[in-house]
Design a protein around this motif. Structure first.
Motif, PDB file in Angstrom:
ATOM      1  N   LEU A 284      -7.577 -51.810   6.555  1.00 47.29           N
ATOM      2  CA  LEU A 284      -7.671 -50.905   7.693  1.00 47.29           C
ATOM      3  C   LEU A 284      -9.092 -50.863   8.240  1.00 47.29           C
ATOM      4  CD1 LEU A 284      -5.888 -48.958   9.337  1.00 47.29           C
ATOM      5  CD2 LEU A 284      -6.602 -47.126   7.789  1.00 47.29           C
ATOM      6  N   ASN A 285     -10.087 -50.968   7.346  1.00 50.82           N
ATOM      7  CA  ASN A 285     -11.495 -50.983   7.756  1.00 50.82           C
ATOM      8  C   ASN A 285     -11.989 -52.380   8.111  1.00 50.82           C
ATOM      9  OD1 ASN A 285     -13.025 -48.235   7.320  1.00 50.82           O
ATOM     10  ND2 ASN A 285     -11.524 -48.375   5.663  1.00 50.82           N
ATOM     11  N   ARG A 286     -11.091 -53.362   7.970  1.00 48.53           N
ATOM     12  CA  ARG A 286     -11.420 -54.763   8.239  1.00 48.53           C
ATOM     13  C   ARG A 286     -12.537 -55.283   7.326  1.00 48.53           C
ATOM     14  NH1 ARG A 286     -12.292 -57.068  13.852  1.00 48.53           N
ATOM     15  NH2 ARG A 286     -11.680 -58.944  12.694  1.00 48.53           N
ATOM     16  N   PHE A 287     -12.548 -54.837   6.070  1.00 45.67           N
ATOM     17  CA  PHE A 287     -13.417 -55.460   5.089  1.00 45.67           C
ATOM     18  C   PHE A 287     -12.882 -56.852   4.738  1.00 45.67           C
ATOM     19  CE2 PHE A 287     -14.559 -50.973   3.585  1.00 45.67           C
ATOM     20  CZ  PHE A 287     -15.688 -50.956   4.382  1.00 45.67           C
ATOM     21  N   TYR A 288     -11.593 -57.001   4.852  1.00 46.42           N
ATOM     22  CA  TYR A 288     -10.920 -58.283   4.656  1.00 46.42           C
ATOM     23  C   TYR A 288      -9.964 -58.481   5.834  1.00 46.42           C
ATOM     24  CZ  TYR A 288     -12.436 -57.747  -0.230  1.00 46.42           C
ATOM     25  OH  TYR A 288     -13.171 -57.564  -1.365  1.00 46.42           O
ATOM     26  N   GLU A 289      -9.597 -59.739   6.078  1.00 45.88           N
ATOM     27  CA  GLU A 289      -8.642 -60.050   7.131  1.00 45.88           C
ATOM     28  C   GLU A 289      -7.260 -60.284   6.509  1.00 45.88           C
ATOM     29  OE1 GLU A 289      -9.360 -59.443   9.995  1.00 45.88           O
ATOM     30  OE2 GLU A 289     -11.025 -60.560  10.870  1.00 45.88           O
ATOM     31  N   ILE A 290      -6.228 -59.793   7.166  1.00 53.34           N
ATOM     32  CA  ILE A 290      -4.869 -59.961   6.649  1.00 53.34           C
ATOM     33  C   ILE A 290      -4.437 -61.422   6.759  1.00 53.34           C
ATOM     34  CG2 ILE A 290      -4.208 -57.591   7.165  1.00 53.34           C
ATOM     35  CD1 ILE A 290      -2.849 -58.567   9.696  1.00 53.34           C
ATOM     36  N   ASP A 291      -3.542 -61.820   5.863  1.00 56.84           N
ATOM     37  CA  ASP A 291      -2.998 -63.186   5.921  1.00 56.84           C
ATOM     38  C   ASP A 291      -1.986 -63.313   7.052  1.00 56.84           C
ATOM     39  OD1 ASP A 291      -4.534 -63.704   3.693  1.00 56.84           O
ATOM     40  OD2 ASP A 291      -2.889 -63.502   2.266  1.00 56.84           O
ATOM     41  N   SER A 292      -1.152 -62.297   7.178  1.00 55.90           N
ATOM     42  CA  SER A 292      -0.152 -62.301   8.255  1.00 55.90           C
ATOM     43  C   SER A 292       0.289 -60.867   8.505  1.00 55.90           C
ATOM     44  CB  SER A 292       1.050 -63.172   7.877  1.00 55.90           C
ATOM     45  OG  SER A 292       1.712 -62.646   6.734  1.00 55.90           O
ATOM     46  N   GLY A 293       1.010 -60.672   9.571  1.00 57.01           N
ATOM     47  CA  GLY A 293       1.433 -59.334   9.942  1.00 57.01           C
ATOM     48  C   GLY A 293       0.531 -58.737  10.999  1.00 57.01           C
ATOM     49  N   GLU A 294       0.578 -57.416  11.111  1.00 57.16           N
ATOM     50  CA  GLU A 294      -0.169 -56.760  12.183  1.00 57.16           C
ATOM     51  C   GLU A 294      -0.497 -55.323  11.802  1.00 57.16           C
ATOM     52  OE1 GLU A 294       0.812 -57.392  16.575  1.00 57.16           O
ATOM     53  OE2 GLU A 294       1.637 -55.388  16.187  1.00 57.16           O
TER      54      GLU A 294
ATOM     55  N   ARG B 253     -14.969 -48.777  12.670  1.00 59.33           N
ATOM     56  CA  ARG B 253     -15.396 -48.174  11.407  1.00 59.33           C
ATOM     57  C   ARG B 253     -16.038 -46.798  11.609  1.00 59.33           C
ATOM     58  NH1 ARG B 253     -17.856 -53.684   8.577  1.00 59.33           N
ATOM     59  NH2 ARG B 253     -15.820 -54.606   8.085  1.00 59.33           N
ATOM     60  N   LYS B 254     -16.572 -46.574  12.781  1.00 60.61           N
ATOM     61  CA  LYS B 254     -17.172 -45.265  13.053  1.00 60.61           C
ATOM     62  C   LYS B 254     -16.122 -44.169  13.094  1.00 60.61           C
ATOM     63  CE  LYS B 254     -20.503 -43.051  16.160  1.00 60.61           C
ATOM     64  NZ  LYS B 254     -21.317 -43.197  17.392  1.00 60.61           N
ATOM     65  N   GLN B 255     -14.898 -44.521  13.441  1.00 58.47           N
ATOM     66  CA  GLN B 255     -13.827 -43.532  13.551  1.00 58.47           C
ATOM     67  C   GLN B 255     -13.079 -43.320  12.230  1.00 58.47           C
ATOM     68  OE1 GLN B 255     -13.385 -41.609  16.220  1.00 58.47           O
ATOM     69  NE2 GLN B 255     -15.159 -42.690  17.073  1.00 58.47           N
ATOM     70  N   ILE B 256     -13.453 -44.094  11.208  1.00 61.66           N
ATOM     71  CA  ILE B 256     -12.778 -43.992   9.910  1.00 61.66           C
ATOM     72  C   ILE B 256     -13.808 -43.644   8.843  1.00 61.66           C
ATOM     73  CG2 ILE B 256     -11.361 -45.190   8.189  1.00 61.66           C
ATOM     74  CD1 ILE B 256     -10.482 -47.107  10.410  1.00 61.66           C
ATOM     75  N   ALA B 257     -13.628 -42.513   8.169  1.00 63.68           N
ATOM     76  CA  ALA B 257     -14.522 -42.119   7.081  1.00 63.68           C
ATOM     77  C   ALA B 257     -13.804 -42.297   5.752  1.00 63.68           C
ATOM     78  CB  ALA B 257     -14.979 -40.675   7.252  1.00 63.68           C
ATOM     79  N   VAL B 258     -14.526 -42.864   4.795  1.00 66.28           N
ATOM     80  CA  VAL B 258     -13.927 -43.147   3.493  1.00 66.28           C
ATOM     81  C   VAL B 258     -14.752 -42.490   2.390  1.00 66.28           C
ATOM     82  CG1 VAL B 258     -13.167 -44.946   1.898  1.00 66.28           C
ATOM     83  CG2 VAL B 258     -13.104 -45.375   4.369  1.00 66.28           C
ATOM     84  N   VAL B 259     -14.053 -41.827   1.472  1.00 64.11           N
ATOM     85  CA  VAL B 259     -14.690 -41.312   0.256  1.00 64.11           C
ATOM     86  C   VAL B 259     -14.099 -42.082  -0.909  1.00 64.11           C
ATOM     87  CG1 VAL B 259     -15.121 -39.312  -1.209  1.00 64.11           C
ATOM     88  CG2 VAL B 259     -14.965 -39.023   1.281  1.00 64.11           C
TER      89      VAL B 259
END
Length: 583
Positions: A388-398, A415-421
């Motif tokens: 969801l944060n695009r730390f990795y790219e998905i293999d397939s899907g959307e 990433r500015k709109q997503i906060a992670v703890v």
């Protein structure tokens, strides 16, 4: 020479373009330095031949003494400017390369850091880049200066006495041959040194980071033995360098002294035989010329060694700079705010090719909902967050947010709109305030304090020395795990995200801290989409929807009340195992 045609050297030289004027001035100082250095023995010869035996010509004698003094002063001044500007240029170039390298590394995918050691990257960013600076400060310009000096000295020598000059030049191929062998050996030896330095850095960095594990499991002696082995290899690599230096430089000195002896011997014979083209001044000036000619020739090997070190270091640095491991940031949509509608459609992903972690995940999250994800370790819960944060790219899907593919948003705005703890909180060796704001100028002290009061940790922070300016040291060691978790929660809170993600955020906190986080969670999740990954089911009972994952798939979905009603359900078993004692 091959070293000067190196591709890595050409790449380094590209970084000198913004400093072209300074680069040109260094060349000018090198030329002037060579001229003044070569002129000094010539002036000394003129004084001896023309005025030492004819001291009555005091005006001419004083004139050449003045010329000698001027030459010495000019040589000192040009030496200063040449050395200072060459080092200045080198440091500015490596500053630019280091800045570019750091920015490049911070843009890498997480997958890159999964494979590469931190110690290696630290070596490349610090010591290897510093070696590149030596290309300019001790290598390239010094070689240019020495070559110019040698050429000018040869011109002066042959113009003074070609017979004696021929003796000197006849022996030069011997030292050139020795220099060539030395340079080749040193290239191999230095490669070994740099490899062992990287191994040392990697080993030490990992053990210092994991020192608690080392001591808890009494591995001090074992790790010391491993370090001793790596250090021994490093020592042997350096000893090889030392051995080659110890062999080459005495040989070069012997050749220089033999040449000096031959010049004195044959020069004296020429004078005795009445050869008026050879003078006492020639012998004395040649005694000055030979060290000035042979020392640079001898030191060129050492300077080529420095150049080789810098070029090898540059190859390692450019290897990282040319590594394409960035998340593609081709999005054009600026995400200013999300309502929080998230959709995953048939998402598949694998960290290692052929080993799927997510196997066709389908998930829809409505704006303002709190979604909880539970499951055993390795089920793929945190992987969803990483994607969801695009730390990795998905293999397939959307994956879409507000109906737009996440790849279509600019990476920074997404990433500015997503906060992670996270469960494993990382704090920098800095103040609490800076760890909360991360130097975001848009977040004020007042906002931080108000947020801390709402969460209920303001009093705790103010109880520390200097309050919000308290330095938590490296990785936040001055705070307990629960306190670090609260700081991380506050960090997410003040960023005012559209989407909040808690990844095992309460697994390492005590009951009191958990209560504070639960209270704060209710405030921050209000009218905001939240995704909570948890082991403690008590923290997610009120979630709108609970997803149960197993082996990369969603096996159950529903509210807490719906899931506990399923006989032999996965969630029911988890719930019963956690609450059986209290029940």
């Amino acid at each position: 020479m091959k070293i000067l045609r190196s591709k890595s050297l050409n790449k380094v030289m590209q970084y000198a373009k913004p400093y072209r004027n300074r680069f040109n001035w260094v060349i000018v100082w090198a030329i002037l330095l060579s001229i003044f250095a070569a002129t000094r023995p010539y002036v000394f010869k003129k004084i001896i031949d023309e005025y030492l035996l004819n001291i009555d010509d005091k005006s001419g004698f004083m004139l050449f003494v003045g010329i000698m003094a001027f030459t010495l002063i000019a040589e000192v001044i040009t030496q200063f400017y040449f050395t200072y500007w060459a080092n200045w240029l080198g440091q500015d170039i490596v500053k630019d390369i280091r800045d570019k390298l750091f920015v490049h590394i911070t843009s890498f995918k997480m997958k890159y850091f999964d494979k590469e050691s931190v110690g290696k990257l630290v070596t490349r960013t610090v010591s290897d880049i510093e070696s590149i600076a030596s290309i300019f400060s001790q290598g390239l310009f010094m070689i240019v200066s020495d070559v110019l000096k040698m050429l000018i000295i040869l011109v002066f020598m042959f113009s003074n006495n070609w017979k004696i000059s021929f003796i000197v030049v006849a022996i030069m191929p011997v030292i050139l041959y020795a220099t060539n062998i030395f340079q080749k050996k040193m290239k191999v030896a230095f490669n070994e040194v740099r490899n062992e330095v990287a191994n040392l850095n990697t080993f030490v960095q990992e053990r210092l980071t994991g020192m608690k594990i080392v001591q808890l499991f009494n591995r001090e002696k074992i790790e010391a033995k491993k370090f001793e082995e790596i250090n021994q290899r490093h020592n042997k690599a350096w000893l090889k360098n030392i051995l080659y230096n110890s062999i080459f430089f005495p040989i070069a000195d012997i050749i220089s002294n033999i040449t000096l002896g031959l010049v004195v011997y044959f020069g004296a014979l020429f004078i005795i035989k009445g050869d008026f083209s050879t003078t006492i001044g020639d012998l004395i000036s040649f005694n000055m010329y030979i060290p000035m000619l042979y020392n640079p020739l001898r030191q060129i090997a050492d300077k080529f060694n420095v150049m080789q070190m810098g070029i090898v270091a540059a190859e390692r640095v450019f290897e990282i700079l040319e590594t394409e491991s960035q998340i593609q940031d081709k999005g054009t949509i600026e995400a200013t705010h999300f309502n929080g509608n998230i959709s995953l459609q048939n998402v598949r992903f694998s960290y290692v090719e052929g080993e799927e972690v997510l196997k066709g995940i389908n998930l829809d999250v409505k704006a303002g909902q709190t979604i909880a994800i539970v499951g055993s370790t390795g089920a793929g819960k945190s992987t969803i967050i990483n994607l969801l944060n695009r730390f990795y790219e998905i293999d397939s899907g959307e994956i879409t947010i507000e109906g737009v593919k996440i790849q279509d948003y600019t990476l920074s705005s997404l990433r500015k709109q997503i906060a992670v703890v996270l469960q494993d909180v990382f704090l920098f060796a800095d103040t609490i305030y800076n760890n909360i704001t991360l130097y975001n100028p848009e977040i004020t002290q007042e906002q931080v304090e108000n947020a801390a009061k709402k969460i209920g940790i303001h009093n705790f922070i103010m109880s520390l020395p200097n309050g919000y300016q308290y330095n938590v040291k490296e990785r936040g060691v001055m705070l307990s795990s629960g306190q670090r978790q609260l700081i991380a929660f506050l960090r997410a809170y003040v960023s005012n995200p559209s989407i909040l993600i808690l990844d095992e955020a309460t697994s390492s906190v005590d009951t009191h801290a958990e209560e504070m986080i639960q209270s704060a969670t209710e405030k921050i999740t209000k009218d905001r989409t939240s995704i909570v990954i948890a082991h403690r089911l008590a923290t997610i009972i009120n979630a709108d929807t609970i997803l149960v994952m197993d082996k990369g798939q969603i096996v159950e979905k529903g509210s807490h009340n719906e899931l506990v009603q399923k006989e032999n359900g996965y969630y029911r078993k988890l719930y019963d195992s956690q609450f059986s004692v209290s029940a």
